[in-house]
Structures are given as C-alpha cells and as structure tokens.
Design a protein around this motif. Structure first.
Motif, PDB file in Angstrom:
ATOM      1  N   PRO A   3     -49.119  37.518 -53.103  1.00  0.00           N
ATOM      2  CA  PRO A   3     -49.443  36.174 -53.756  1.00  0.00           C
ATOM      3  C   PRO A   3     -49.303  35.214 -52.772  1.00  0.00           C
ATOM      4  O   PRO A   3     -50.050  34.350 -52.233  1.00  0.00           O
ATOM      5  CB  PRO A   3     -48.887  36.017 -54.987  1.00  0.00           C
ATOM      6  N   VAL A   4     -48.127  35.120 -52.012  1.00  0.00           N
ATOM      7  CA  VAL A   4     -47.706  34.418 -51.195  1.00  0.00           C
ATOM      8  C   VAL A   4     -48.748  34.188 -49.814  1.00  0.00           C
ATOM      9  O   VAL A   4     -49.213  33.118 -49.397  1.00  0.00           O
ATOM     10  CB  VAL A   4     -46.182  34.257 -50.571  1.00  0.00           C
ATOM     11  N   LYS A   7     -52.200  32.885 -50.733  1.00  0.00           N
ATOM     12  CA  LYS A   7     -52.193  31.396 -50.753  1.00  0.00           C
ATOM     13  C   LYS A   7     -52.007  30.575 -49.264  1.00  0.00           C
ATOM     14  O   LYS A   7     -53.153  29.840 -48.978  1.00  0.00           O
ATOM     15  CB  LYS A   7     -51.187  30.817 -51.882  1.00  0.00           C
ATOM     16  N   LEU A   8     -51.365  31.373 -48.590  1.00  0.00           N
ATOM     17  CA  LEU A   8     -51.130  30.882 -46.991  1.00  0.00           C
ATOM     18  C   LEU A   8     -52.527  31.192 -46.354  1.00  0.00           C
ATOM     19  O   LEU A   8     -53.061  30.213 -45.685  1.00  0.00           O
ATOM     20  CB  LEU A   8     -50.075  31.470 -46.553  1.00  0.00           C
TER      21      LEU A   8
END
Length: 181
Positions: A3-4, A7-8
């Motif tokens: 997820p991180v 998003k990045l």
C-alpha cells in the motif's frame, strides 16, 4: 501490491501495467512508458558476454498500441542498469513465483559495499533512444489480427536490438550481445 509503495508510485504518475490502464492513458493523450522486463527481468542473469531482455512474450503491448492506433513505441535501453545492484536470486525460483503472484518484486539486493538494500554501485548509466515503431491509425479501435501483432512485435524487438547494438561500443561494451528471451 504494497500500500505505501503503491501510493507513492501513484503520486509520481505511474499506473499499473494493465491493458485497461494503458488504453485509458493513451485515450487521454498521455505518453506511456513501459518497462518491458518487469518482474521477469529482475530475476534474469546477465554476464560480461550478454544482457537479457524479456521481450518475446511481451506481445500484448503491441496489441494495445495497434488497437489504440496512431501511437508509437520508442525503444529505450539503459546501459549499466543491470550493474547498479547485485540481486540475490534463489536457485529454486520461489521468490520469482511469489513476486509474480503478488505482483510485487521480492528480490533481495545489495548495493555498494554489499550493504543490503544499500546505495547503488558507482556505475555509469547511459540511456539510449531508438527509432520509434509507428502504429497505424485505428479510429474504430478494432482488435488487431495475430499476424499484425506478430509483425509489429518483430519490429519492436528489432528496434530494441538496433538501439542496443548501435550504442553498446560507446558505453564500453563492444562485444556484448543482447539476448531476447
């Protein structure tokens, strides 16, 4: 995907490499860059004699371009990218299978001084652009025939070989070959 990181990557303007997403971006008159090796390339073996390019099974990008019509694929080769980090590949292919299944690269790598996930090795990188493969207009967005896809796929592979062979001596690899698998 993670997820991180997802998003990045989205914040930087990347999109998932699916037919639907690529077609949508092309419809919006956006330029689309595709890393053709993908996860398979991360597990490839290179040597002092050759570089490996995973292009043989990448016909879908040509099918998308033909269906979209009136677009180009510009072959780009990054000399030296395969030497920036040393990937650690398990001999049984377990990490590769998990990476493909999860759609996330699970490749442990070491950088300079053999630091895990460390800084890249000091290797010169050269980016060379080849001649574009131009795809004809297709106002109806009809599905191309297999023969047409194969024809343009062969052109794309040929242009990748041309860009590699044209600039390899300038990078210092006069005898290195590009193996397309």
């Amino acid at each position: 995907s993670l997820p991180v990181i997802g998003k990045l990557m989205k914040a930087m303007g990347t999109i998932p490499a699916s037919s639907k997403n690529i077609a949508r971006a092309l419809n919006d008159d956006q330029d689309v860059g595709v890393v053709l090796d993908g996860i398979a390339g991360m597990f490839s073996a290179t040597s002092n004699e050759h570089e490996t390019a995973y292009l043989s099974q990448r016909k879908q990008i040509c099918a998308i371009a033909l269906k979209q019509g009136d677009c180009q694929i510009v072959p780009v080769y990054w000399y030296g990218h395969s030497a920036l980090w040393k990937t650690i590949v398990d001999p049984f292919g377990i990490l590769e299978k998990l990476s493909v299944k999860s759609n996330v690269s699970l490749v442990p790598f070491v950088g300079r001084w053999w630091w895990p996930l460390g800084p890249a090795k000091r290797v010169p990188v050269l980016i060379a652009f080849g001649e574009p493969v131009v795809f004809p207009a297709n106002p109806e967005h009809t599905k191309p025939s297999k023969e047409t896809v194969n024809e343009y796929h062969a052109k794309m592979i040929n242009e990748f070989r041309n860009v590699f062979d044209t600039h390899k001596a300038a990078y210092g690899w006069p005898n290195k070959r590009l193996i397309v698998v």
